[in-house]
Design a protein around this motif. Sequence first.
Motif, mmCIF file in Angstrom:
data_model
loop_
_atom_site.group_PDB
_atom_site.id
_atom_site.type_symbol
_atom_site.label_atom_id
_atom_site.label_comp_id
_atom_site.label_asym_id
_atom_site.label_seq_id
_atom_site.Cartn_x
_atom_site.Cartn_y
_atom_site.Cartn_z
ATOM 1 N N LEU A 145 0.829 -1.200 0.000
ATOM 2 C CA LEU A 145 0.000 0.000 0.000
ATOM 3 C C LEU A 145 0.864 1.250 0.000
ATOM 4 N N VAL A 146 0.856 1.938 -1.119
ATOM 5 C CA VAL A 146 1.537 3.225 -1.211
ATOM 6 C C VAL A 146 0.543 4.235 -1.768
ATOM 7 N N ILE A 147 0.750 5.489 -1.460
ATOM 8 C CA ILE A 147 -0.117 6.525 -1.993
ATOM 9 C C ILE A 147 0.706 7.432 -2.884
ATOM 10 N N GLY A 148 0.028 8.090 -3.823
ATOM 11 C CA GLY A 148 0.750 9.003 -4.691
ATOM 12 C C GLY A 148 -0.114 9.515 -5.816
ATOM 13 N N ARG A 149 0.512 10.343 -6.629
ATOM 14 C CA ARG A 149 -0.155 10.930 -7.779
ATOM 15 C C ARG A 149 0.870 11.053 -8.894
ATOM 16 N N GLY A 150 0.512 10.608 -10.068
ATOM 17 C CA GLY A 150 1.416 10.672 -11.214
ATOM 18 C C GLY A 150 1.588 12.082 -11.737
ATOM 19 N N THR A 151 2.650 12.277 -12.489
ATOM 20 C CA THR A 151 2.938 13.605 -13.025
ATOM 21 C C THR A 151 2.235 13.889 -14.336
ATOM 22 N N LYS A 152 1.774 12.852 -15.036
ATOM 23 C CA LYS A 152 1.203 13.052 -16.372
ATOM 24 C C LYS A 152 -0.318 12.998 -16.386
ATOM 25 N N SER A 153 -0.882 11.892 -15.990
ATOM 26 C CA SER A 153 -2.328 11.717 -16.090
ATOM 27 C C SER A 153 -2.757 10.656 -15.090
ATOM 28 N N GLY A 154 -4.012 10.293 -15.146
ATOM 29 C CA GLY A 154 -4.511 9.270 -14.251
ATOM 30 C C GLY A 154 -5.021 9.865 -12.954
ATOM 31 N N GLU A 155 -5.645 9.028 -12.175
ATOM 32 C CA GLU A 155 -6.240 9.438 -10.915
ATOM 33 C C GLU A 155 -5.228 9.326 -9.778
ATOM 34 N N PRO A 156 -5.327 10.213 -8.772
ATOM 35 C CA PRO A 156 -4.495 10.051 -7.579
ATOM 36 C C PRO A 156 -4.836 8.744 -6.871
ATOM 37 N N HIS A 157 -3.890 8.193 -6.179
ATOM 38 C CA HIS A 157 -4.060 6.973 -5.393
ATOM 39 C C HIS A 157 -3.788 7.331 -3.935
ATOM 40 N N TYR A 158 -4.830 7.851 -3.251
ATOM 41 C CA TYR A 158 -4.671 8.341 -1.890
ATOM 42 C C TYR A 158 -5.314 7.444 -0.841
ATOM 43 N N GLY A 159 -6.165 6.512 -1.248
ATOM 44 C CA GLY A 159 -6.857 5.680 -0.279
ATOM 45 C C GLY A 159 -7.826 6.469 0.588
ATOM 46 N N SER A 160 -8.311 7.591 0.077
ATOM 47 C CA SER A 160 -9.226 8.449 0.831
ATOM 48 C C SER A 160 -10.655 8.293 0.303
ATOM 49 N N HIS A 161 -11.591 8.956 0.949
ATOM 50 C CA HIS A 161 -12.976 8.911 0.494
ATOM 51 C C HIS A 161 -13.089 9.466 -0.930
ATOM 52 N N ALA A 162 -12.430 10.571 -1.188
ATOM 53 C CA ALA A 162 -12.501 11.198 -2.508
ATOM 54 C C ALA A 162 -11.696 10.444 -3.561
ATOM 55 N N TRP A 163 -10.563 9.884 -3.175
ATOM 56 C CA TRP A 163 -9.675 9.165 -4.086
ATOM 57 C C TRP A 163 -9.357 7.806 -3.467
ATOM 58 N N PRO A 164 -10.267 6.832 -3.566
ATOM 59 C CA PRO A 164 -10.123 5.586 -2.809
ATOM 60 C C PRO A 164 -9.100 4.579 -3.346
ATOM 61 N N ASP B 184 0.922 -1.005 -19.025
ATOM 62 C CA ASP B 184 0.372 0.323 -18.740
ATOM 63 C C ASP B 184 -0.509 0.804 -19.887
ATOM 64 N N GLU B 185 -0.085 0.557 -21.103
ATOM 65 C CA GLU B 185 -0.847 1.029 -22.271
ATOM 66 C C GLU B 185 -2.170 0.291 -22.447
ATOM 67 N N GLU B 186 -2.286 -0.914 -21.890
ATOM 68 C CA GLU B 186 -3.558 -1.645 -21.941
ATOM 69 C C GLU B 186 -4.644 -0.906 -21.167
ATOM 70 N N LYS B 187 -4.278 -0.322 -20.026
ATOM 71 C CA LYS B 187 -5.229 0.386 -19.156
ATOM 72 C C LYS B 187 -4.552 1.628 -18.591
ATOM 73 N N PRO B 188 -4.387 2.656 -19.415
ATOM 74 C CA PRO B 188 -3.598 3.821 -18.992
ATOM 75 C C PRO B 188 -4.183 4.602 -17.820
ATOM 76 N N LYS B 189 -5.476 4.541 -17.594
ATOM 77 C CA LYS B 189 -6.057 5.289 -16.469
ATOM 78 C C LYS B 189 -5.699 4.678 -15.117
ATOM 79 N N LEU B 190 -5.344 3.395 -15.088
ATOM 80 C CA LEU B 190 -4.951 2.773 -13.826
ATOM 81 C C LEU B 190 -3.623 3.328 -13.336
ATOM 82 N N GLY B 191 -2.673 3.422 -14.222
ATOM 83 C CA GLY B 191 -1.369 3.959 -13.867
ATOM 84 C C GLY B 191 -0.338 2.890 -13.548
#
Length: 97
Positions: free
Chosen positions: A33-52, A78-85
């Motif tokens: 379990l790590v949290i973070g946000r990419g520099t290019k695109s995709g959703e943040p991975h914060y494990g929070s209510h807003a970004w679960p 990554d290119e198969e599902k780019p929104k996952l990250g």
Amino acid sequence: MKAIFISYDQAHYEKVIDILEKNNCRGFTAWDLVIGRGTKSGEPHYGSHAWPSMAGAIMTMVEDHRVDTILAKLKALDEEKPKLGLRAWSWDIEKSI
């Protein structure tokens, strides 16, 4: 030797492990379990209510000749599902024990 650090959406975990196993990368260290946000695109991975969503990370040390193949396979995943990250980096290892 090279180090490869891989950061990925949890949904990619089994496929990342499969890529490593099929390329004779037996040893690795994983963080579930790590949290973070990419520099290019995709959703943040914060494990929070807003970004679960959450991410994981793996570091492995491999012989130089394996790096390009592994990175190419990870890029294809990554290119198969780019929104996952999924991102991966490699660098030289000078010494080990």
